[in-house]
Design a protein around this motif. Sequence first.
Motif, PDB file in Angstrom:
ATOM      1  N   GLY A 200      18.297  73.860  78.051  1.00 38.24           N
ATOM      2  CA  GLY A 200      17.030  74.888  78.140  1.00 38.24           C
ATOM      3  C   GLY A 200      16.050  73.733  78.793  1.00 38.24           C
ATOM      4  O   GLY A 200      14.874  73.723  79.729  1.00 38.24           O
ATOM      5  N   GLN A 201      15.889  72.286  78.214  1.00 40.18           N
ATOM      6  CA  GLN A 201      15.223  71.443  78.211  1.00 40.18           C
ATOM      7  C   GLN A 201      14.881  71.249  80.094  1.00 40.18           C
ATOM      8  O   GLN A 201      14.090  70.414  80.701  1.00 40.18           O
ATOM      9  CB  GLN A 201      15.194  69.771  77.934  1.00 40.18           C
ATOM     10  CG  GLN A 201      15.196  69.776  76.868  1.00 40.18           C
ATOM     11  CD  GLN A 201      13.417  69.611  75.688  1.00 40.18           C
ATOM     12  OE1 GLN A 201      12.634  70.550  76.568  1.00 40.18           O
ATOM     13  NE2 GLN A 201      12.564  68.907  75.147  1.00 40.18           N
ATOM     14  N   PHE A 202      16.440  70.952  80.451  1.00 40.77           N
ATOM     15  CA  PHE A 202      16.742  71.253  81.943  1.00 40.77           C
ATOM     16  C   PHE A 202      15.559  71.832  82.961  1.00 40.77           C
ATOM     17  O   PHE A 202      14.787  72.191  84.255  1.00 40.77           O
ATOM     18  CB  PHE A 202      18.282  70.774  82.129  1.00 40.77           C
ATOM     19  CG  PHE A 202      18.224  70.368  83.948  1.00 40.77           C
ATOM     20  CD1 PHE A 202      18.494  68.973  85.041  1.00 40.77           C
ATOM     21  CD2 PHE A 202      18.747  71.773  84.637  1.00 40.77           C
ATOM     22  CE1 PHE A 202      18.884  68.959  85.491  1.00 40.77           C
ATOM     23  CE2 PHE A 202      18.994  71.392  86.237  1.00 40.77           C
ATOM     24  CZ  PHE A 202      18.404  69.486  86.605  1.00 40.77           C
ATOM     25  N   MET A 203      16.182  73.123  82.094  1.00 43.69           N
ATOM     26  CA  MET A 203      15.812  74.271  83.235  1.00 43.69           C
ATOM     27  C   MET A 203      14.275  74.357  83.335  1.00 43.69           C
ATOM     28  O   MET A 203      13.144  74.251  84.177  1.00 43.69           O
ATOM     29  CB  MET A 203      15.995  75.718  82.538  1.00 43.69           C
ATOM     30  CG  MET A 203      17.445  76.029  82.838  1.00 43.69           C
ATOM     31  SD  MET A 203      18.331  77.179  81.916  1.00 43.69           S
ATOM     32  CE  MET A 203      17.309  78.453  82.554  1.00 43.69           C
ATOM     33  N   ILE A 204      13.716  73.821  81.913  1.00 42.89           N
ATOM     34  CA  ILE A 204      12.219  73.827  82.354  1.00 42.89           C
ATOM     35  C   ILE A 204      11.233  73.305  82.811  1.00 42.89           C
ATOM     36  O   ILE A 204      10.616  73.398  83.840  1.00 42.89           O
ATOM     37  CB  ILE A 204      11.396  74.067  80.659  1.00 42.89           C
ATOM     38  CG1 ILE A 204      12.106  74.205  80.078  1.00 42.89           C
ATOM     39  CG2 ILE A 204      10.256  73.275  80.294  1.00 42.89           C
ATOM     40  CD1 ILE A 204      11.692  74.346  77.652  1.00 42.89           C
ATOM     41  N   ALA A 205      11.714  71.533  82.738  1.00 41.94           N
ATOM     42  CA  ALA A 205      11.527  70.454  83.214  1.00 41.94           C
ATOM     43  C   ALA A 205      11.214  71.058  85.030  1.00 41.94           C
ATOM     44  O   ALA A 205      10.255  70.967  86.004  1.00 41.94           O
ATOM     45  CB  ALA A 205      12.050  69.265  83.190  1.00 41.94           C
ATOM     46  N   THR A 206      12.565  71.178  85.630  1.00 41.93           N
ATOM     47  CA  THR A 206      12.504  72.069  87.132  1.00 41.93           C
ATOM     48  C   THR A 206      11.795  73.033  87.221  1.00 41.93           C
ATOM     49  O   THR A 206      11.455  72.604  88.545  1.00 41.93           O
ATOM     50  CB  THR A 206      14.289  71.727  87.679  1.00 41.93           C
ATOM     51  OG1 THR A 206      15.175  72.944  86.518  1.00 41.93           O
ATOM     52  CG2 THR A 206      15.686  70.572  87.276  1.00 41.93           C
ATOM     53  N   GLY A 207      12.123  73.773  86.293  1.00 39.95           N
ATOM     54  CA  GLY A 207      11.256  75.172  86.927  1.00 39.95           C
ATOM     55  C   GLY A 207       9.771  74.704  87.312  1.00 39.95           C
ATOM     56  O   GLY A 207       8.930  75.989  87.616  1.00 39.95           O
ATOM     57  N   ILE A 208       8.953  73.877  85.402  1.00 39.30           N
ATOM     58  CA  ILE A 208       7.483  73.466  85.988  1.00 39.30           C
ATOM     59  C   ILE A 208       7.632  72.855  87.079  1.00 39.30           C
ATOM     60  O   ILE A 208       7.072  73.645  88.459  1.00 39.30           O
ATOM     61  CB  ILE A 208       7.161  73.445  84.711  1.00 39.30           C
ATOM     62  CG1 ILE A 208       7.215  73.764  82.905  1.00 39.30           C
ATOM     63  CG2 ILE A 208       5.791  72.657  85.038  1.00 39.30           C
ATOM     64  CD1 ILE A 208       6.977  73.236  82.224  1.00 39.30           C
ATOM     65  N   VAL A 209       8.013  72.170  87.499  1.00 38.26           N
ATOM     66  CA  VAL A 209       8.000  71.052  88.953  1.00 38.26           C
ATOM     67  C   VAL A 209       8.091  72.179  90.220  1.00 38.26           C
ATOM     68  O   VAL A 209       7.328  72.047  90.777  1.00 38.26           O
ATOM     69  CB  VAL A 209       9.004  69.908  88.591  1.00 38.26           C
ATOM     70  CG1 VAL A 209       9.176  69.282  90.496  1.00 38.26           C
ATOM     71  CG2 VAL A 209       8.244  69.274  87.666  1.00 38.26           C
ATOM     72  N   ARG A 210       9.143  72.678  90.409  1.00 41.30           N
ATOM     73  CA  ARG A 210       9.706  73.349  91.421  1.00 41.30           C
ATOM     74  C   ARG A 210       8.471  74.393  91.710  1.00 41.30           C
ATOM     75  O   ARG A 210       7.169  74.887  92.873  1.00 41.30           O
ATOM     76  CB  ARG A 210      10.324  73.916  90.668  1.00 41.30           C
ATOM     77  CG  ARG A 210      10.362  74.708  92.709  1.00 41.30           C
ATOM     78  CD  ARG A 210      12.512  75.946  92.716  1.00 41.30           C
ATOM     79  NE  ARG A 210      13.575  74.812  92.434  1.00 41.30           N
ATOM     80  CZ  ARG A 210      13.981  74.589  91.693  1.00 41.30           C
ATOM     81  NH1 ARG A 210      13.486  74.915  90.272  1.00 41.30           N
ATOM     82  NH2 ARG A 210      15.152  73.626  91.587  1.00 41.30           N
ATOM     83  N   THR A 211       7.682  75.068  90.390  1.00 45.88           N
ATOM     84  CA  THR A 211       7.097  76.076  91.144  1.00 45.88           C
ATOM     85  C   THR A 211       5.378  75.597  90.802  1.00 45.88           C
ATOM     86  O   THR A 211       4.301  75.412  92.191  1.00 45.88           O
ATOM     87  CB  THR A 211       6.847  76.763  89.692  1.00 45.88           C
ATOM     88  OG1 THR A 211       7.008  77.973  89.229  1.00 45.88           O
ATOM     89  CG2 THR A 211       4.622  77.605  89.708  1.00 45.88           C
ATOM     90  N   LEU A 212       4.821  74.045  90.476  1.00 47.28           N
ATOM     91  CA  LEU A 212       3.362  73.539  90.509  1.00 47.28           C
ATOM     92  C   LEU A 212       3.573  72.505  92.260  1.00 47.28           C
ATOM     93  O   LEU A 212       2.810  72.654  92.696  1.00 47.28           O
ATOM     94  CB  LEU A 212       3.140  72.590  89.499  1.00 47.28           C
ATOM     95  CG  LEU A 212       2.753  73.104  88.226  1.00 47.28           C
ATOM     96  CD1 LEU A 212       2.506  72.354  86.921  1.00 47.28           C
ATOM     97  CD2 LEU A 212       2.096  73.775  88.331  1.00 47.28           C
ATOM     98  N   ARG A 213       4.510  72.479  92.323  1.00 42.95           N
ATOM     99  CA  ARG A 213       4.988  71.557  94.169  1.00 42.95           C
ATOM    100  C   ARG A 213       4.597  72.464  95.147  1.00 42.95           C
ATOM    101  O   ARG A 213       4.450  72.328  96.038  1.00 42.95           O
ATOM    102  CB  ARG A 213       6.617  71.074  93.726  1.00 42.95           C
ATOM    103  CG  ARG A 213       6.046  69.455  93.211  1.00 42.95           C
ATOM    104  CD  ARG A 213       7.419  69.000  93.477  1.00 42.95           C
ATOM    105  NE  ARG A 213       7.459  68.701  94.959  1.00 42.95           N
ATOM    106  CZ  ARG A 213       6.963  67.372  95.503  1.00 42.95           C
ATOM    107  NH1 ARG A 213       5.937  66.752  94.902  1.00 42.95           N
ATOM    108  NH2 ARG A 213       7.045  67.326  97.154  1.00 42.95           N
TER     109      ARG A 213
END
Length: 226
Positions: A200-213
């Motif tokens: 869950g944490q992995f999905m949150i972190a990578t999802g946020i970073v990908r969207t903002l980048r």
Amino acid sequence: MKSAFAESRPFLLLSLVFGISYFFVMDSNIPGLYLIAWKGAGVGFLAIYALVRLHRLDGKIVGAIMALGAIGDILLEIDLIAGAASFMVGHLLAILFYSRFRRHKLAFSQKIFAILLVPLSVLIAWALPFDRTQAIGVGVYGLSVAVMAAMAWTSRFSRYQVGAGAILFLVSDLLIFARMGPMETSVIPDLLIWPLYYFGQFMIATGIVRTLRHEMAAESADPVHP
């Protein structure tokens, strides 16, 4: 693109190595301090990943949210209240963060899901402990993680990555509370709590970073207007 991938890959790889392997060693005879550090490293490297990949305030905030989770992982092995407090601060920071990225249009079913998610989660959390003196504290903590999950689900980040990751986090916590009650002798919480939480944490972190980048890349490609 290649340099950006090389820049982030070691931290995601280290996160996966520590996060996945911890599941297999958490009940081993490894000395306590080493095992505690091993546990915190999984999400700790996600914090570094966010800081490295987002060179702006958002990266610092996401990094702080992940760092508070990693600190919570460590403190839970020392003092349950201190660990829960660290997670609650992280949830409150995440709620404020998601409030800046509201999804403007929500389907009716998504609105209903988000609205019902919080009271139902709190009610379940409150009802689970056999020791009723723990019920209020569990309910308060359940409120923080449920609101965080609802805010993530209704944010403009990917619902199937960030939103789903937050739901996995919530389910993991509910299983912890279930272990304080009707599932205290069941192996299901032992098998599911850590995988649901970590991924869950992995999905949150990578999802946020990908969207903002992606948004940063789109903004840099726009023509500059006077």
